[in-house]
Design a protein around this motif. Structure first.
Motif, PDB file in Angstrom:
ATOM      1  N   HIS A 138      38.748  36.268  46.404  1.00  0.00           N
ATOM      2  CA  HIS A 138      38.060  36.152  45.210  1.00  0.00           C
ATOM      3  C   HIS A 138      36.220  36.267  45.781  1.00  0.00           C
ATOM      4  O   HIS A 138      35.462  36.547  44.699  1.00  0.00           O
ATOM      5  N   GLU A 139      36.122  35.783  47.042  1.00  0.00           N
ATOM      6  CA  GLU A 139      34.793  36.099  47.358  1.00  0.00           C
ATOM      7  C   GLU A 139      34.305  37.387  47.356  1.00  0.00           C
ATOM      8  O   GLU A 139      33.395  37.977  47.322  1.00  0.00           O
ATOM      9  N   MET A 140      35.247  38.211  48.337  1.00  0.00           N
ATOM     10  CA  MET A 140      34.897  39.584  48.257  1.00  0.00           C
ATOM     11  C   MET A 140      35.051  40.171  46.997  1.00  0.00           C
ATOM     12  O   MET A 140      34.302  41.303  46.651  1.00  0.00           O
ATOM     13  N   MET A 141      35.925  39.993  46.042  1.00  0.00           N
ATOM     14  CA  MET A 141      35.900  40.608  44.461  1.00  0.00           C
ATOM     15  C   MET A 141      34.409  40.258  44.002  1.00  0.00           C
ATOM     16  O   MET A 141      33.977  41.244  43.378  1.00  0.00           O
ATOM     17  N   GLY A 142      33.854  39.182  44.120  1.00  0.00           N
ATOM     18  CA  GLY A 142      32.611  38.865  43.510  1.00  0.00           C
ATOM     19  C   GLY A 142      31.787  39.967  44.241  1.00  0.00           C
ATOM     20  O   GLY A 142      30.816  40.151  43.453  1.00  0.00           O
ATOM     21  N   LEU A 143      31.566  40.037  45.433  1.00  0.00           N
ATOM     22  CA  LEU A 143      30.599  41.079  46.095  1.00  0.00           C
ATOM     23  C   LEU A 143      30.862  42.180  45.582  1.00  0.00           C
ATOM     24  O   LEU A 143      30.103  43.100  45.272  1.00  0.00           O
ATOM     25  N   TYR A 144      32.270  42.843  45.452  1.00  0.00           N
ATOM     26  CA  TYR A 144      32.581  44.008  45.193  1.00  0.00           C
ATOM     27  C   TYR A 144      31.909  44.428  43.390  1.00  0.00           C
ATOM     28  O   TYR A 144      31.417  45.357  43.469  1.00  0.00           O
ATOM     29  N   LEU A 145      32.040  43.489  42.638  1.00  0.00           N
ATOM     30  CA  LEU A 145      31.434  43.673  41.346  1.00  0.00           C
ATOM     31  C   LEU A 145      29.948  43.592  41.296  1.00  0.00           C
ATOM     32  O   LEU A 145      29.431  44.394  40.723  1.00  0.00           O
ATOM     33  N   ALA A 146      29.380  42.853  42.370  1.00  0.00           N
ATOM     34  CA  ALA A 146      28.056  42.856  42.571  1.00  0.00           C
ATOM     35  C   ALA A 146      27.711  44.285  42.921  1.00  0.00           C
ATOM     36  O   ALA A 146      26.551  44.740  42.402  1.00  0.00           O
ATOM     37  N   ASP A 147      28.340  44.847  43.842  1.00  0.00           N
ATOM     38  CA  ASP A 147      27.866  46.347  44.277  1.00  0.00           C
ATOM     39  C   ASP A 147      28.120  47.407  43.087  1.00  0.00           C
ATOM     40  O   ASP A 147      27.510  48.137  43.080  1.00  0.00           O
ATOM     41  N   LEU A 148      29.134  47.102  42.327  1.00  0.00           N
ATOM     42  CA  LEU A 148      29.269  48.212  41.293  1.00  0.00           C
ATOM     43  C   LEU A 148      28.093  48.012  40.457  1.00  0.00           C
ATOM     44  O   LEU A 148      27.771  49.021  39.749  1.00  0.00           O
ATOM     45  N   ALA A 149      27.613  46.882  40.076  1.00  0.00           N
ATOM     46  CA  ALA A 149      26.484  46.644  39.240  1.00  0.00           C
ATOM     47  C   ALA A 149      25.312  47.120  39.565  1.00  0.00           C
ATOM     48  O   ALA A 149      24.400  47.380  38.805  1.00  0.00           O
ATOM     49  N   SER A 150      25.009  46.890  40.921  1.00  0.00           N
ATOM     50  CA  SER A 150      23.864  47.149  41.474  1.00  0.00           C
ATOM     51  C   SER A 150      23.601  48.809  41.916  1.00  0.00           C
ATOM     52  O   SER A 150      22.435  49.363  42.042  1.00  0.00           O
ATOM     53  N   THR A 205      32.525  49.353  32.062  1.00  0.00           N
ATOM     54  CA  THR A 205      33.419  50.081  33.011  1.00  0.00           C
ATOM     55  C   THR A 205      33.775  48.976  34.117  1.00  0.00           C
ATOM     56  O   THR A 205      34.734  48.971  34.557  1.00  0.00           O
ATOM     57  N   ILE A 206      32.748  47.909  34.550  1.00  0.00           N
ATOM     58  CA  ILE A 206      33.184  47.084  35.437  1.00  0.00           C
ATOM     59  C   ILE A 206      34.354  46.129  34.819  1.00  0.00           C
ATOM     60  O   ILE A 206      34.967  45.781  35.732  1.00  0.00           O
ATOM     61  N   ASP A 207      34.044  45.629  33.842  1.00  0.00           N
ATOM     62  CA  ASP A 207      35.213  44.763  32.968  1.00  0.00           C
ATOM     63  C   ASP A 207      36.508  45.621  33.075  1.00  0.00           C
ATOM     64  O   ASP A 207      37.520  44.920  33.530  1.00  0.00           O
ATOM     65  N   ARG A 208      36.612  46.951  32.966  1.00  0.00           N
ATOM     66  CA  ARG A 208      37.858  47.441  32.644  1.00  0.00           C
ATOM     67  C   ARG A 208      38.282  47.760  34.059  1.00  0.00           C
ATOM     68  O   ARG A 208      39.553  47.492  34.373  1.00  0.00           O
ATOM     69  N   ARG A 209      37.517  48.009  35.200  1.00  0.00           N
ATOM     70  CA  ARG A 209      37.986  48.142  36.676  1.00  0.00           C
ATOM     71  C   ARG A 209      38.319  46.715  37.071  1.00  0.00           C
ATOM     72  O   ARG A 209      39.454  46.876  37.709  1.00  0.00           O
ATOM     73  N   LEU A 210      37.935  45.719  36.705  1.00  0.00           N
ATOM     74  CA  LEU A 210      38.288  44.354  37.112  1.00  0.00           C
ATOM     75  C   LEU A 210      39.870  44.279  36.493  1.00  0.00           C
ATOM     76  O   LEU A 210      40.679  43.731  37.307  1.00  0.00           O
ATOM     77  N   SER A 211      40.125  44.789  35.301  1.00  0.00           N
ATOM     78  CA  SER A 211      41.393  44.320  34.788  1.00  0.00           C
ATOM     79  C   SER A 211      42.464  45.356  35.484  1.00  0.00           C
ATOM     80  O   SER A 211      43.382  44.859  35.579  1.00  0.00           O
ATOM     81  N   GLY A 212      42.000  46.444  36.023  1.00  0.00           N
ATOM     82  CA  GLY A 212      42.836  47.444  36.649  1.00  0.00           C
ATOM     83  C   GLY A 212      43.090  46.564  38.032  1.00  0.00           C
ATOM     84  O   GLY A 212      44.532  46.958  38.477  1.00  0.00           O
ATOM     85  N   LEU A 213      42.082  46.283  38.649  1.00  0.00           N
ATOM     86  CA  LEU A 213      42.343  45.453  39.969  1.00  0.00           C
ATOM     87  C   LEU A 213      43.359  44.341  39.766  1.00  0.00           C
ATOM     88  O   LEU A 213      44.279  44.021  40.651  1.00  0.00           O
TER      89      LEU A 213
END
Length: 383
Positions: free
Chosen positions: A108-120, A132-140
């Motif tokens: 969950h820690e790395m997933m949080g960093l991944y989302l931050a990378d996608l947003a920035s 797109t980020i929300d949909r990608r998280l659903s896919g993961l």
């Protein structure tokens, strides 16, 4: 600190018109075919998703049932959804390799960093939108569950980062332009009267009058159960056509009445296409030969609908005051559904039923022009 970074992984078709740029006409990025690693990963996913319990001895009958169960599991989501989920997993696993970690078990820690990378955004990769980020998280999350792991979206490392992304970057939804009645008439007027033109005319008029999705148009067969990949069929009556569809919200019936003239009637356009294309079985909307004089047996891809709409919009001169690139971005397959919702001067509940929406609020999102102040609460409150 929110993250303990010492060892986070220890946690559990070609366009048919030369005047439209191909790069701009595409409704979505092309999906790359799987390489060897992806094929191996997909095979491993199949094995992990549906398999015999370890204490049960295999037999021919059970093995066949496993294969059948896998086929049903694959059919539980649409093909486009499966492709999107596969692309999500491909991107995430590549990101994990670049960061020197493993995608499984999910951290969950790395997933949080991944989302931050996608947003920035990083390097040559642009920042992604909140949707797109929300949909990608659903896919993961789906990919992890299929591999036997749980990804808790409510975990603080994910939920708080996602909430911050939404608070900082969320924007009002960008809606596609509605194709109104005068627009659709201008669009069909640009089509030739060869076989291909008949097909495309039927697609536009039927999609507009039925408020159909792209996938719902191309999935239609002549009869029930003509083909294994059918998503519905059509029955033609004296007063109109009845479509039985298996769409995103389940099975539903769509009534399409006959128009005021043959030139604008979707049912007449459909009859003309079926007659001259000699289609009496299987997919209704299929490809044509290069000269546009002969119908093939291959069902059209739903991307053809998006390309057809964009090309016809340009040819008809709709929103001609805008540059070509902006005009192409304004219109998509959803423009047909928005056009019906915005143009049909009938009780809202009939439009809701036609579009297959579960709520009136969803239908209102498709109405681009409506009397927003028909109910004036200010005056009703005495001001």
């Amino acid at each position: 600190m929110l993250w303990n970074m010492r060892n986070p992984t220890d946690k559990g078709s070609k366009i048919e018109s030369s005047n439209v740029p191909q790069a701009e006409i595409s409704s979505s990025a092309p999906f790359d075919g799987p390489n060897d690693d992806e094929r191996d990963d997909r095979a491993a996913l199949d094995e992990a998703s549906i398999a015999l319990p370890s204490h049960v001895a295999g037999s021919g009958t059970l093995d066949r049932l496993v294969d059948t169960a896998r086929d049903y599991a694959k059919a539980s989501t649409a093909e486009n959804t499966n492709k999107a989920y596969a692309a999500d997993w491909k991107h995430f696993t590549r990101w994990c390799r670049m960061k020197g970690t493993e995608p499984l078990p999910p951290s969950h820690e790395m997933m949080g960093l991944y989302l931050a990378d996608l947003a920035s955004g990083s390097g040559n990769s642009p920042a992604l939108s909140v949707n797109t980020i929300d949909r990608r998280l659903s896919g993961l999350a789906w990919n992890c569950s299929q591999r036997g792991f749980a990804l808790d979206r409510r975990n603080r490392h994910i939920a708080t980062v996602l909430a911050g992304i939404k608070r900082k970057h969320a924007r009002p939804p960008v809606q596609k332009e509605a194709i109104l009645a005068e627009d659709i008439l201008a669009m069909v007027a640009t089509l030739p009267y060869d076989l291909r033109g008949m097909r495309d005319r039927a697609i536009l008029l039927l999609g507009y009058a039925g408020g159909l999705r792209r996938s719902e148009i191309v999935c239609l067969d002549v009869h029930k159960d003509d083909t294994p990949d059918s998503g519905g069929w059509i029955e033609v009556f004296e007063d109109g056509a009845l479509l039985t569809l298996n769409g995103k919200t389940g099975w539903r019936e769509v009534e399409i009445g006959r128009g005021s003239s043959d030139q604008t009637c979707p049912v007449h356009a459909l009859e003309q296409w079926l007659h001259f294309a000699k289609i009496d079985f299987g997919p209704i909307f299929v490809g044509t030969s290069r000269d546009g004089k002969r119908a093939s047996e291959t069902r059209l891809n739903d991307k053809h609908i998006a390309r057809l709409i964009k090309r016809a919009v340009l040819d008809a001169g709709i929103r001609s005051e805008l540059p070509v690139k902006e005009r192409l971005a304004l219109f998509s397959g959803h423009s047909l559904r928005a056009g019906l919702a915005s143009s049909a001067a009938v009780d809202e509940r009939y439009v809701q039923k036609q579009l297959g929406h579960a709520s009136a609020e969803m239908t209102r999102r498709y109405q681009r022009r409506r009397d927003r102040f028909r109910v004036n609460l200010t005056k009703a409150a005495g001001l």
